[in-house]
Scaffold this active site. Structure first.
Site, short mmCIF file in Angstrom:
data_model
loop_
_atom_site.label_atom_id
_atom_site.label_comp_id
_atom_site.label_asym_id
_atom_site.label_seq_id
_atom_site.Cartn_x
_atom_site.Cartn_y
_atom_site.Cartn_z
N HIS A 479 -37.31 18.28 -11.68
CA HIS A 479 -38.27 19.06 -12.47
C HIS A 479 -39.30 19.73 -11.57
O HIS A 479 -39.57 20.93 -11.70
CB HIS A 479 -38.95 18.15 -13.48
CG HIS A 479 -39.91 18.85 -14.40
ND1 HIS A 479 -39.60 19.16 -15.70
CD2 HIS A 479 -41.17 19.32 -14.20
CE1 HIS A 479 -40.62 19.79 -16.26
NE2 HIS A 479 -41.60 19.89 -15.37
N GLU A 480 -39.85 18.96 -10.63
CA GLU A 480 -40.88 19.51 -9.76
C GLU A 480 -40.30 20.53 -8.78
O GLU A 480 -40.95 21.53 -8.47
CB GLU A 480 -41.58 18.39 -8.99
CG GLU A 480 -42.16 17.27 -9.86
CD GLU A 480 -43.06 17.77 -10.97
OE1 GLU A 480 -43.60 18.89 -10.87
OE2 GLU A 480 -43.24 17.03 -11.95
N HIS A 483 -40.06 23.91 -10.29
CA HIS A 483 -41.33 24.65 -10.39
C HIS A 483 -41.57 25.54 -9.17
O HIS A 483 -42.42 26.43 -9.23
CB HIS A 483 -42.50 23.68 -10.56
CG HIS A 483 -42.75 23.32 -11.99
ND1 HIS A 483 -42.96 24.26 -12.97
CD2 HIS A 483 -42.84 22.11 -12.59
CE1 HIS A 483 -43.15 23.64 -14.12
NE2 HIS A 483 -43.08 22.34 -13.92
N GLU A 502 -42.90 25.46 -17.90
CA GLU A 502 -42.49 24.10 -18.25
C GLU A 502 -41.15 24.08 -18.98
O GLU A 502 -40.34 23.17 -18.80
CB GLU A 502 -43.57 23.42 -19.10
CG GLU A 502 -44.90 23.24 -18.40
CD GLU A 502 -44.79 22.45 -17.11
OE1 GLU A 502 -43.75 21.81 -16.87
OE2 GLU A 502 -45.75 22.48 -16.33
#
Length: 595
Positions: A479-480, A483, A502
């Site tokens: 997830h990170e 980003h 997000e």
């Protein structure tokens, strides 16, 4: 939840007049004081206005992938460092008021992550006896407004960039032979306008100019949300100094900075600034249209490690016994809110020898040399772009480091260190070139209020991700990593639109993680369908138990991105403590595809 809310408290103001002047570069020169829980020093801001502002502002609405991937060190700011005792002299001279009223809000303990965590803001007013009252000074002088809260501003001065030896070559007009405001601003303009292939020269010029002496104090005043600066007689942005130095220090209760202890009981500090972002760390322009580069020199006791959003893997320089300095820089223009710093007694976690040769080689390989051959058209503003660097396109595992308290060494060895290479490789196989040339991962203290946060070159992970199976750590890491593309290289023009980054990151974490596990197609589909089902039920629960207005992904609707003539705006529900717990902007987008 039929609680009456006050819009003046719920909506977060963005006060900076970005339509008039934009910060193009910040240089921070700071000391970290763990005894007083303050960070103090100077920040130099370099501005652009006029025609350059129009072009820069329009292009900044485009998204901006990556920076140069070549690591270079630049001269640091030590020769001009003024000891901390001098700032105390300023505080006595300037007569600032350091009182504040603090109202703390609790942070969510859910898996909300990244740099969008809303808290109720502390209010505080600091003013100088020699600064003007912006309301009474008259309308003839231009007023620069910066976003600022919970800072003690001690002094503001113009920087005499014309005093830098050899800097005269950055003036095109032969008529500008006498040192004047026009000459200084022309020098700043020429440095700002240097082409991307001269980025090392540009950063060096910024650093040398930041060390130049002051040439006159500026009038300033602070209120709860802003720092307002005037120069007597400067009626337009062309007359206003384009390089200013601000002497300031943070406050222990400032909401951009968290002072705490790590899992080994040692003191540390880190920034997690949402929703006020970094305005309680340094005076800045917070609207996402205000994209800039930065350099930072941070001094701390020699026992501490300083990690930061920076393209270079910085190493400490010993200044004197017991004190070290760290220097980082960024050449990719990004919002000031993406600046992140963490200082603590972290230890670098080294991979075990049993790692495969391929993964170890991928981890240890240096960043490829700069090679600006254009492989495709980018519509963003000019800067050293990795997407236009041929050698970067094949780098599936970028250089990375892992830091954590020594007591978590075994947990990092067992889980995190083994997961980073396959997760990075999976992201590259799906999206291609990594936007950033390197990555640090830090296991943050136990009071960290979410599972993770992504910043340029630096990811914070909660120690909770190290427990149990590798699934939680792997999905959160994916997830990170996502980003880097969605949220950092690409971002919304309105801070209320966090669902854009997000939603994409939540969707991509499943895809990256399946690829990292090397699952067969049917296994990947089963895993993703199960996670989508769990998200759907969680979203249903939230819809039933939260205010309807907080469920709207675009709360400003047709007014999204709209600002005042000066560039000021507000973040809808930005100070509403209920929004802290909302997961809708993570779940609604990726869940909708399963409906």
């Amino acid at each position: 939840m039929d609680i009456e809310r006050d819009p003046s408290r719920d909506d977060l103001p963005l006060m900076a007049n970005t339509s008039h002047m934009l910060v193009k570069h910040y240089i921070l020169d700071l000391d970290v004081d763990f005894k007083r829980h303050v960070i103090e020093g100077t920040i130099v801001l370099f501005f652009e206005s006029g025609n350059g502002l129009k072009n820069w502002g329009s292009s900044s609405e485009e998204t901006s992938p990556s920076e140069s991937n070549e690591v270079h060190e630049f001269r640091t700011l030590e020769p001009y460092h003024t000891p901390v005792t001098n700032t105390r002299t300023f505080s006595s001279k300037m007569g600032y008021n350091d009182t504040t009223t603090c109202s703390k809000g609790e942070k969510a303990t859910s898996d909300k992550d990244d740099n969008h965590d809303n808290r109720e803001q502390a209010s505080g007013i600091s003013s100088s006896q020699c600064c003007c009252d912006p309301g009474n000074h008259g309308s003839e002088d231009f007023l620069l407004v910066l976003d600022c809260c919970d800072l003690s501003v001690l002094k503001v001065e113009e920087v005499d960039v014309a005093a830098v030896p050899g800097i005269e070559k950055y003036t095109r007009s032969p008529q500008l032979t006498v040192v004047s405001e026009e000459l200084r601003n022309q020098i700043v303009h020429e440095i700002v306008a240097l082409p991307a292939d001269r980025w090392r020269e540009q950063l060096d010029c910024y650093a040398r100019c930041s060390q130049a002496p002051g040439c006159g104090e500026l009038l300033f005043a602070t209120d709860t949300w802003s720092l307002q600066i005037r120069k007597t007689g400067a009626q337009t942005t062309a007359d206003f100094p384009h390089a200013i130095r601000i002497w300031y220090r943070t406050k222990p209760e400032g909401r951009s900075v968290t002072w705490t202890s790590d899992q080994s009981g040692r003191p540390c500090v880190y920034t997690m600034g949402s929703p006020i972002n970094n305005r309680a760390l340094f005076p800045c322009q917070e609207p996402p249209v205000a994209m800039s580069t930065w350099q930072a020199t941070v001094r701390a006791a020699a026992s501490f490690v300083v990690l930061m959003s920076g393209e270079n893997s910085a190493k400490p320089t010993q200044l004197r016994e017991g004190c070290s300095s760290w220097h980082y820089y960024v050449t990719m223009p990004m919002p000031a809110s993406t600046f992140t710093i963490a200082v603590g007694s972290w230890a670098e976690m080294q991979p075990e020898a049993c790692l495969s040769d391929d993964l170890a080689a991928g981890r240890a390989s240096p960043p490829p040399k700069a090679d600006f051959r254009y492989t495709g058209a980018c519509s963003h503003m000019e800067y050293p772009c990795r997407f236009q660097n041929v050698s970067a396109t094949t780098q599936d595992i970028i250089p990375h480091r892992v830091f954590a308290p020594v007591c978590l060494r075994d947990a990092c060895q067992e889980t995190l260190l083994q997961l980073i290479p396959p997760c990075l490789s999976a992201a590259h196989s799906i999206l291609g070139t990594h936007p950033f040339s390197r990555l640090d991962v830090l296991i943050v203290p136990a009071n960290f209020p979410s599972l993770g946060m992504a910043s340029p070159h630096l990811i914070f992970l909660s120690q909770s991700t190290l427990t149990g199976s590798s699934h939680l750590c792997g999905t959160r890491l994916c997830h990170e990593i996502a980003h880097a593309w969605f949220g950092l290289a690409i971002g919304a023009r309105d801070w209320t639109e966090e669902w854009l980054s997000e939603g994409f990151a939540t969707h991509l974490e499943d895809i990256f993680w399946a690829k990292a596990q090397q699952l067969a197609p049917h296994e990947a589909q089963e895993q993703q369908e199960l996670r989508a089902c769990l998200r759907w039920h969680r979203l249903q629960d939230e819809v039933l138990n939260s205010a309807e207005e907080l469920q709207v992904l675009r709360p400003n609707r047709e007014n999204t991105g709209r600002v005042s003539d000066s560039g000021a705006s507000v973040v809808k529900h930005g100070l509403n403590p209920e929004k802290t717990f909302m997961q809708v902007h993570y779940l609604k987008g990726p869940t909708r595809r399963q409906e």
